[in-house]
Design a protein around this motif. Structure first.
Motif, mmCIF file in Angstrom:
data_model
loop_
_atom_site.group_PDB
_atom_site.id
_atom_site.type_symbol
_atom_site.label_atom_id
_atom_site.label_comp_id
_atom_site.label_asym_id
_atom_site.label_seq_id
_atom_site.Cartn_x
_atom_site.Cartn_y
_atom_site.Cartn_z
ATOM 1 N N ILE A 21 0.838 -1.197 0.000
ATOM 2 C CA ILE A 21 0.000 0.000 0.000
ATOM 3 C C ILE A 21 0.875 1.251 0.000
ATOM 4 C CG2 ILE A 21 -1.593 1.351 1.436
ATOM 5 C CD1 ILE A 21 -2.942 -1.235 2.216
ATOM 6 N N SER A 22 1.996 1.199 0.710
ATOM 7 C CA SER A 22 2.886 2.360 0.784
ATOM 8 C C SER A 22 3.442 2.750 -0.577
ATOM 9 C CB SER A 22 4.044 2.066 1.738
ATOM 10 O OG SER A 22 3.575 1.852 3.051
ATOM 11 N N HIS A 23 3.599 1.793 -1.483
ATOM 12 C CA HIS A 23 4.148 2.095 -2.799
ATOM 13 C C HIS A 23 3.173 2.887 -3.674
ATOM 14 C CE1 HIS A 23 7.233 -1.139 -2.035
ATOM 15 N NE2 HIS A 23 7.961 -0.171 -2.539
ATOM 16 N N TYR A 24 1.923 2.986 -3.259
ATOM 17 C CA TYR A 24 0.982 3.816 -4.016
ATOM 18 C C TYR A 24 1.283 5.297 -3.837
ATOM 19 C CZ TYR A 24 -1.854 -0.028 -5.627
ATOM 20 O OH TYR A 24 -2.277 -1.153 -6.281
ATOM 21 N N TYR A 25 2.214 5.621 -2.965
ATOM 22 C CA TYR A 25 2.732 6.989 -2.875
ATOM 23 C C TYR A 25 3.213 7.458 -4.240
ATOM 24 C CZ TYR A 25 5.861 10.781 -1.358
ATOM 25 O OH TYR A 25 6.494 11.999 -1.190
ATOM 26 N N TYR A 26 3.743 6.537 -5.039
ATOM 27 C CA TYR A 26 4.317 6.869 -6.340
ATOM 28 C C TYR A 26 3.305 6.759 -7.486
ATOM 29 C CZ TYR A 26 8.650 6.116 -3.743
ATOM 30 O OH TYR A 26 9.647 6.170 -2.822
ATOM 31 N N ALA A 27 2.076 6.379 -7.187
ATOM 32 C CA ALA A 27 1.102 6.149 -8.253
ATOM 33 C C ALA A 27 0.393 7.440 -8.643
ATOM 34 C CB ALA A 27 0.067 5.113 -7.806
ATOM 35 N N PHE A 58 -2.533 9.764 -9.287
ATOM 36 C CA PHE A 58 -3.851 9.898 -8.666
ATOM 37 C C PHE A 58 -3.945 9.140 -7.348
ATOM 38 C CE2 PHE A 58 -8.176 8.434 -7.760
ATOM 39 C CZ PHE A 58 -8.826 9.646 -7.649
ATOM 40 N N TRP A 59 -3.573 7.845 -7.306
ATOM 41 C CA TRP A 59 -3.772 7.021 -6.119
ATOM 42 C C TRP A 59 -2.852 7.436 -4.978
ATOM 43 C CZ3 TRP A 59 -8.206 4.970 -6.654
ATOM 44 C CH2 TRP A 59 -8.645 4.553 -7.922
ATOM 45 N N GLY A 60 -1.790 8.176 -5.291
ATOM 46 C CA GLY A 60 -0.942 8.676 -4.222
ATOM 47 C C GLY A 60 -1.669 9.659 -3.324
ATOM 48 N N ALA A 61 -2.585 10.425 -3.903
ATOM 49 C CA ALA A 61 -3.338 11.417 -3.123
ATOM 50 C C ALA A 61 -4.254 10.763 -2.087
ATOM 51 C CB ALA A 61 -4.127 12.330 -4.055
ATOM 52 N N PRO A 62 -5.094 9.754 -2.449
ATOM 53 C CA PRO A 62 -5.899 9.087 -1.419
ATOM 54 C C PRO A 62 -5.056 8.420 -0.342
ATOM 55 C CG PRO A 62 -6.754 8.589 -3.599
ATOM 56 C CD PRO A 62 -5.455 9.305 -3.803
ATOM 57 N N PHE A 63 -3.899 7.855 -0.737
ATOM 58 C CA PHE A 63 -3.023 7.210 0.244
ATOM 59 C C PHE A 63 -2.559 8.216 1.289
ATOM 60 C CE2 PHE A 63 1.515 6.620 1.341
ATOM 61 C CZ PHE A 63 1.386 5.527 2.190
ATOM 62 N N SER A 113 10.906 2.650 0.165
ATOM 63 C CA SER A 113 11.948 2.478 -0.848
ATOM 64 C C SER A 113 11.380 1.772 -2.076
ATOM 65 C CB SER A 113 13.108 1.658 -0.277
ATOM 66 O OG SER A 113 12.648 0.401 0.182
ATOM 67 N N GLY A 114 12.046 1.932 -3.212
ATOM 68 C CA GLY A 114 11.588 1.295 -4.439
ATOM 69 C C GLY A 114 10.359 1.970 -4.993
ATOM 70 N N TYR A 115 9.713 1.284 -5.930
ATOM 71 C CA TYR A 115 8.518 1.862 -6.538
ATOM 72 C C TYR A 115 7.371 0.865 -6.601
ATOM 73 C CZ TYR A 115 10.882 -0.460 -10.408
ATOM 74 O OH TYR A 115 11.543 -1.377 -11.169
ATOM 75 N N GLY A 116 7.633 -0.398 -6.249
ATOM 76 C CA GLY A 116 6.555 -1.351 -6.065
ATOM 77 C C GLY A 116 5.911 -1.881 -7.317
ATOM 78 N N CYS A 117 6.590 -1.776 -8.464
ATOM 79 C CA CYS A 117 6.044 -2.285 -9.719
ATOM 80 C C CYS A 117 7.047 -3.224 -10.374
ATOM 81 C CB CYS A 117 5.739 -1.149 -10.690
ATOM 82 S SG CYS A 117 4.154 -0.347 -10.372
ATOM 83 N N ASP A 118 6.530 -4.179 -11.112
ATOM 84 C CA ASP A 118 7.395 -5.063 -11.882
ATOM 85 C C ASP A 118 7.737 -4.458 -13.229
ATOM 86 O OD1 ASP A 118 7.484 -6.994 -9.914
ATOM 87 O OD2 ASP A 118 5.646 -7.948 -10.616
ATOM 88 N N GLU A 119 6.916 -3.516 -13.701
ATOM 89 C CA GLU A 119 7.182 -2.883 -14.979
ATOM 90 C C GLU A 119 8.405 -1.979 -14.875
ATOM 91 O OE1 GLU A 119 4.334 -2.853 -13.478
ATOM 92 O OE2 GLU A 119 2.713 -3.508 -14.784
ATOM 93 N N THR A 120 9.158 -1.866 -15.955
ATOM 94 C CA THR A 120 10.328 -0.988 -15.962
ATOM 95 C C THR A 120 9.967 0.439 -16.334
ATOM 96 O OG1 THR A 120 10.801 -1.596 -18.248
ATOM 97 C CG2 THR A 120 11.892 -2.867 -16.523
ATOM 98 N N VAL A 124 4.467 5.735 -14.553
ATOM 99 C CA VAL A 124 4.286 7.164 -14.321
ATOM 100 C C VAL A 124 4.181 7.397 -12.828
ATOM 101 C CG1 VAL A 124 2.842 9.168 -14.754
ATOM 102 C CG2 VAL A 124 3.126 7.424 -16.525
ATOM 103 N N ALA A 125 4.991 8.308 -12.321
ATOM 104 C CA ALA A 125 4.998 8.571 -10.890
ATOM 105 C C ALA A 125 3.992 9.650 -10.540
ATOM 106 C CB ALA A 125 6.393 8.982 -10.444
ATOM 107 N N ARG A 126 3.782 9.812 -9.248
ATOM 108 C CA ARG A 126 2.843 10.800 -8.745
ATOM 109 C C ARG A 126 3.403 12.203 -8.956
ATOM 110 N NH1 ARG A 126 1.534 13.262 -4.014
ATOM 111 N NH2 ARG A 126 3.421 12.529 -3.009
ATOM 112 N N ALA A 127 2.551 13.170 -8.828
ATOM 113 C CA ALA A 127 2.906 14.590 -8.920
ATOM 114 C C ALA A 127 3.358 14.955 -10.327
ATOM 115 C CB ALA A 127 3.963 14.939 -7.880
ATOM 116 N N ILE A 128 4.547 15.525 -10.502
ATOM 117 C CA ILE A 128 4.922 16.104 -11.793
ATOM 118 C C ILE A 128 6.064 15.363 -12.467
ATOM 119 C CG2 ILE A 128 4.179 18.415 -11.116
ATOM 120 C CD1 ILE A 128 7.166 19.082 -10.681
ATOM 121 N N VAL A 129 6.471 14.235 -11.944
ATOM 122 C CA VAL A 129 7.626 13.532 -12.502
ATOM 123 C C VAL A 129 7.166 12.301 -13.267
ATOM 124 C CG1 VAL A 129 9.833 12.450 -11.995
ATOM 125 C CG2 VAL A 129 9.028 14.337 -10.597
#
Length: 283
Positions: free
Chosen positions: A62-68, A70-75, A116-123, A126-131
């Motif tokens: 669940i913590s890795h949704y920080y980087y998702a 839209f979903w980073g905002a609800p987290f 730490s990390g980003y929690g996805c298997d894909e290489t 798209v990260a949260r915010a503006i990056v």
């Protein structure tokens, strides 16, 4: 801090004594809502992960949704709401008030210091915010970060400090531990009107305590499972790839949050007649 009623005059009870009903805070109603938020957070993240119209991966925790996107905002929003509530929660004893305040600070630590990390298997993702990491539509005016060795470097953009992940993991462990303590010890304590003349608990109190013990035990088991994985993954050479492949950290956190949410909803007397004491129903 007087705004948060943390001083010696802090009132401990279901509702504060106030002549002005407008200024009276219904603690049980707020307790119900904080439980509802805890139940809803993992639920909406699961819906987002499996929704074919939303391009996001099912992250390892669940913590890795920080980087998702839209979903980073609800987290973050859910944890800040829970942390703020825990800070202002009066409770029924001085110890309960102080413990809840500590739990509130730990909830802030989980929200503000990313894992730490980003929690996805894909290489590419798209990260949260503006990056943006990896391929992105050119129409989006975002900062492009070139991947390094096939994977993006998140540290410079998201970690507030080099020890951000350590703060995150420590805060998460202590937060869940405090919440389990609330369910097993604080919530199971009885008030005078919940004790029969023969010193036994009233029927409704026994029902509530059964839920509290069940929820607290589930949270403890989830904490132990995640702790065991961390020890095995970092201190042994055993292959634990199946853990992330099956998103076990996510499910442990989700179950722990659901148990936390249910215990606080019961504390808020969700269920009416089933959980309310006769004195409470009369009031």
């Amino acid at each position: 801090m007087k705004l948060f009623q943390t001083g010696p005059d802090r009132y401990h009870g279901a509702t504060p004594p106030a002549a002005d009903r407008y200024a009276t805070i219904n603690q049980r109603q707020l307790t119900f809502f904080v439980g509802l938020v805890a139940l809803g957070l993992p639920t909406i993240l699961i819906v987002g992960a499996f929704n074919p119209f939303l391009e996001t991966c099912f992250r390892h925790s669940i913590s890795h949704y920080y980087y998702a996107p839209f979903w980073g905002a609800p987290f973050i929003g859910a944890l800040i709401f829970i942390g703020t509530y825990m800070l202002v929660y009066r409770g029924e004893t001085a110890a309960e008030a102080k413990l809840s305040s500590l739990a509130g600070f730990f909830a802030f630590g989980v929200a503000l210091f990313p894992t730490s990390g980003y929690g996805c298997d894909e290489t590419a993702f798209v990260a949260r915010a503006i990056v943006t990491f990896g391929p992105a539509p050119e129409a989006l005016d975002l900062i492009k970060v070139p991947p390094r060795d096939g994977l993006p470097d998140l540290v410079a953009y998201f970690e507030l400090t080099p020890w951000s992940a350590t703060v995150h993991y420590t805060s998460a462990m202590l937060l869940f531990s405090f919440l389990a303590w609330f369910a097993l010890v604080i919530f199971t304590a009885a008030e005078p009107h919940q004790i029969n003349p023969d010193k036994s608990y009233t029927r409704n109190k026994q029902i509530r305590n059964s839920f509290y013990i069940l929820c607290g035990s589930v949270m403890i088991l989830c904490i132990l499972a995640m702790g065991a994985y961390a020890v095995v993954a970092h201190l042994t050479t055993l292959d634990v790839g199946w853990w992330n492949a099956n998103h076990m950290t996510f499910w442990c956190e989700a179950v722990a949050l659901w148990a936390f949410g249910l215990s606080w909803m019961v504390k808020g007397r969700f269920g009416g007649v089933i959980f309310n004491d006769p004195v409470e129903r009369a009031a």
